[in-house]
Design an enzyme around this catalytic site. Structure first.
Site, mmCIF file in Angstrom:
data_model
loop_
_atom_site.group_PDB
_atom_site.id
_atom_site.type_symbol
_atom_site.label_atom_id
_atom_site.label_comp_id
_atom_site.label_asym_id
_atom_site.label_seq_id
_atom_site.Cartn_x
_atom_site.Cartn_y
_atom_site.Cartn_z
ATOM 1 N N LYS A 177 0.860 -1.184 0.000
ATOM 2 C CA LYS A 177 0.000 0.000 0.000
ATOM 3 C C LYS A 177 0.896 1.233 0.000
ATOM 4 C CE LYS A 177 -4.493 1.034 0.491
ATOM 5 N NZ LYS A 177 -5.658 0.327 -0.034
ATOM 6 N N GLY A 234 -23.418 4.515 3.449
ATOM 7 C CA GLY A 234 -22.513 4.962 2.391
ATOM 8 C C GLY A 234 -22.991 4.490 1.037
ATOM 9 N N VAL A 235 -23.382 5.448 0.200
ATOM 10 C CA VAL A 235 -23.838 5.093 -1.144
ATOM 11 C C VAL A 235 -22.972 5.801 -2.188
ATOM 12 C CG1 VAL A 235 -26.183 4.394 -0.553
ATOM 13 C CG2 VAL A 235 -25.717 6.805 -0.965
ATOM 14 N N GLY A 236 -21.668 5.567 -2.060
ATOM 15 C CA GLY A 236 -20.723 6.086 -3.066
ATOM 16 C C GLY A 236 -20.647 5.102 -4.216
ATOM 17 N N VAL A 280 -19.302 2.107 -4.586
ATOM 18 C CA VAL A 280 -19.671 0.712 -4.291
ATOM 19 C C VAL A 280 -21.104 0.641 -3.747
ATOM 20 C CG1 VAL A 280 -19.150 -1.314 -2.878
ATOM 21 C CG2 VAL A 280 -17.283 0.027 -3.871
HETATM 22 P P1 NAD Z 1 -16.724 6.405 -2.267
HETATM 23 O O1 NAD Z 1 -15.883 7.500 -1.735
HETATM 24 O O2 NAD Z 1 -17.226 6.448 -3.671
HETATM 25 O O3 NAD Z 1 -17.998 6.163 -1.337
HETATM 26 C C1 NAD Z 1 -17.994 6.281 0.043
HETATM 27 C C2 NAD Z 1 -19.289 6.975 0.430
HETATM 28 O O4 NAD Z 1 -19.409 6.938 1.841
HETATM 29 C C3 NAD Z 1 -19.329 8.430 0.005
HETATM 30 O O5 NAD Z 1 -20.550 8.681 -0.687
HETATM 31 C C4 NAD Z 1 -19.268 9.184 1.326
HETATM 32 O O6 NAD Z 1 -19.987 10.400 1.290
HETATM 33 C C5 NAD Z 1 -19.905 8.204 2.260
HETATM 34 N N1 NAD Z 1 -19.580 8.375 3.679
HETATM 35 C C6 NAD Z 1 -18.419 8.758 4.258
HETATM 36 N N2 NAD Z 1 -18.537 8.767 5.600
HETATM 37 C C7 NAD Z 1 -19.803 8.371 5.871
HETATM 38 C C8 NAD Z 1 -20.528 8.162 7.061
HETATM 39 N N3 NAD Z 1 -19.987 8.372 8.253
HETATM 40 N N4 NAD Z 1 -21.815 7.743 6.972
HETATM 41 C C9 NAD Z 1 -22.390 7.521 5.778
HETATM 42 N N5 NAD Z 1 -21.735 7.710 4.604
HETATM 43 C C10 NAD Z 1 -20.474 8.128 4.653
HETATM 44 O O7 NAD Z 1 -15.849 5.064 -2.033
HETATM 45 P P2 NAD Z 1 -16.112 3.614 -2.614
HETATM 46 O O8 NAD Z 1 -15.143 3.378 -3.695
HETATM 47 O O9 NAD Z 1 -17.560 3.412 -2.837
HETATM 48 O O10 NAD Z 1 -15.619 2.730 -1.378
HETATM 49 C C11 NAD Z 1 -16.445 2.529 -0.258
HETATM 50 C C12 NAD Z 1 -15.714 1.633 0.717
HETATM 51 O O11 NAD Z 1 -15.403 0.388 0.098
HETATM 52 C C13 NAD Z 1 -14.373 2.178 1.212
HETATM 53 O O12 NAD Z 1 -14.180 1.740 2.543
HETATM 54 C C14 NAD Z 1 -13.368 1.508 0.301
HETATM 55 O O13 NAD Z 1 -12.080 1.439 0.901
HETATM 56 C C15 NAD Z 1 -13.997 0.148 0.155
HETATM 57 N N6 NAD Z 1 -13.616 -0.589 -1.040
HETATM 58 C C16 NAD Z 1 -13.851 -0.065 -2.268
HETATM 59 C C17 NAD Z 1 -13.512 -0.792 -3.390
HETATM 60 C C18 NAD Z 1 -13.783 -0.270 -4.773
HETATM 61 O O14 NAD Z 1 -13.693 -1.046 -5.736
HETATM 62 N N7 NAD Z 1 -14.133 1.004 -4.925
HETATM 63 C C19 NAD Z 1 -12.937 -2.066 -3.264
HETATM 64 C C20 NAD Z 1 -12.735 -2.592 -1.996
HETATM 65 C C21 NAD Z 1 -13.089 -1.833 -0.878
#
Ligand code: NAD
Length: 348
Positions: free
Chosen positions: A78, A178-180, A182
């Site tokens: 990392k 969290g609805v980003g 993923v």
């Molecule tokens: P992202 O930044 O697109 O989405 C995260 C979402 O969580 C955002 O919309 C943010 O506003 C929201 N958020 C932050 N703090 C919050 C809280 N306290 N309460 C509610 N919502 C909150 O990120 P992502 O790519 O969707 O990743 C989400 C998680 O999955 C992370 O922990 C990431 O490390 C993990 N992850 C992602 C991937 C991938 O392929 N993107 C793969 C493995 C793990």
């Protein structure tokens, strides 16, 4: 250093500084036993150098486990860049980071993590051939999040089947934190399968968008822990499962994409004794790194990705089966399998 609480026989810890751009970065290589160490680069405004170092050590170990559980020919590593992702970025900073990655000559492959955009990674890729998750160029596969979301969705179905006898989601409620990238996709899959959704996100606009698309009810941020749900799916940042939040959860299942969902290691046992089925995060969220691995191979194939995702679900089933058989937390079983796969069965 060697007595650091997050040190786990890491193979290498590389510090980089570039005075022209202000780059301060750490690349931690936990293990290359299975192949080149792969894991994203995080940019974060750490409170201290010590915090930055701990994060790099912990996250790189996590990548070893995740890559091993997905049975990828990759080790764990990392990178972390110390800085504010909103104010401290520049193309030159990421080019300097790219040169740092290149200097390791393929021991470490980088990709996107928290704080980085595809454009940042593209600047780094101008200086290194060891960057994946790119949107253009040879074998580029773009954003891995949709594949991560498919794995999370399938993992939820597996857990629902075990707890409720079948995997029918009609009438089941899933609370999604969290609805980003993923979380939104997980919601889409769940809604299509008839699940009711309760969602929360600090980004109100994102929550509204997903609610409009899926019919989800929006909860206030902190209320998501009390939501009357069958499944709690953390897809925001890590550390949301604590002894305090556990008391509030009504769900019998925790399964989501966020990394490091458990605030402390002892939460694995706490969840088991509370009768909550926990799908270990680094198993259920391995879809994205599978996609990245396909890219690193230089010969991206969606069929290969799908095959690996099927195998990952088999591994999840094995973890859940063994946990029942041995009456142990799923986290302990997953950790044991991961350590065996990286040849560190002896470590604790
Ligand atoms: P992202 O930044 O697109 O989405 C995260 C979402 O969580 C955002 O919309 C943010 O506003 C929201 N958020 C932050 N703090 C919050 C809280 N306290 N309460 C509610 N919502 C909150 O990120 P992502 O790519 O969707 O990743 C989400 C998680 O999955 C992370 O922990 C990431 O490390 C993990 N992850 C992602 C991937 C991938 O392929 N993107 C793969 C493995 C793990």
């Amino acid at each position: 250093m060697f007595d650091h609480p997050c040190f786990d026989a890491h193979e290498g810890l590389h510090l980089f500084h570039d005075s022209k751009t202000g780059l301060k970065a750490v690349i931690a290589v936990h293990s290359t036993a299975r192949g080149p160490a792969a894991g994203g680069c995080r940019m974060w405004n750490y409170a201290s150098e010590a915090e930055m170092l701990s994060d790099a050590l912990r996250l790189s170990q996590g990548m070893s486990y995740k890559n091993a559980m997905a049975d990828l020919p990759l080790g764990g590593g990392k990178a972390v860049i110390w800085g504010n992702a909103r104010t401290d970025k520049s193309p030159e900073l990421f080019r300097a980071f790219g040169r740092a990655v290149e200097s390791l000559q393929g021991i470490y492959w980088t990709a996107e993590d928290v704080g980085l955009t595809p454009q940042d990674l593209a600047y780094a890729a101008e200086e290194t051939q060891y960057a994946a998750g790119l949107e253009s160029g040879h074998a580029a596969s773009g954003d891995p999040s949709p594949i991560t979301a498919i794995g999370v969705y399938r993992g939820i179905l597996e857990c629902v089947r075990r707890v409720y006898g079948d995997s029918d989601l009609n009438g089941k409620t899933v609370a999604v934190q969290g609805v980003g990238k993923v979380g939104a996709d997980v919601c889409r899959h769940l809604a299509k399968s008839g699940a009711n959704l309760i969602i929360a996100d600090v980004n109100e606009e994102a929550a509204r968008r997903v609610a409009a698309e899926t019919g989800a009810r929006i909860a206030a941020l902190d209320d998501i822990y009390d939501a009357p749900a069958d499944v709690f799916s953390p897809n925001a940042l890590g550390g949301s499962i604590t002894s305090q939040t556990l008391k509030r959860l009504q769900a019998k299942i925790i399964a989501g994409g966020a990394n490091n969902q458990l605030a402390t290691a002892d939460m694995g046992e706490a969840l088991r004794s509370a009768g909550i089925l926990y799908a270990p995060d680094y198993v259920i969220n391995g879809g994205g790194i599978i996609n990245v691995a396909a890219e690193i191979s230089g010969n991206y194939s969606r069929d290969w990705v799908n095959g690996k995702l099927d195998a990952l679900m088999d591994t999840l089933r094995r973890v859940l089966d063994q946990a029942v058989q041995e009456n142990l937390p799923t986290t302990e079983i997953a950790g044991r399998i991961a350590r065996q796969r990286i040849g560190r069965a002896e470590s604790t």
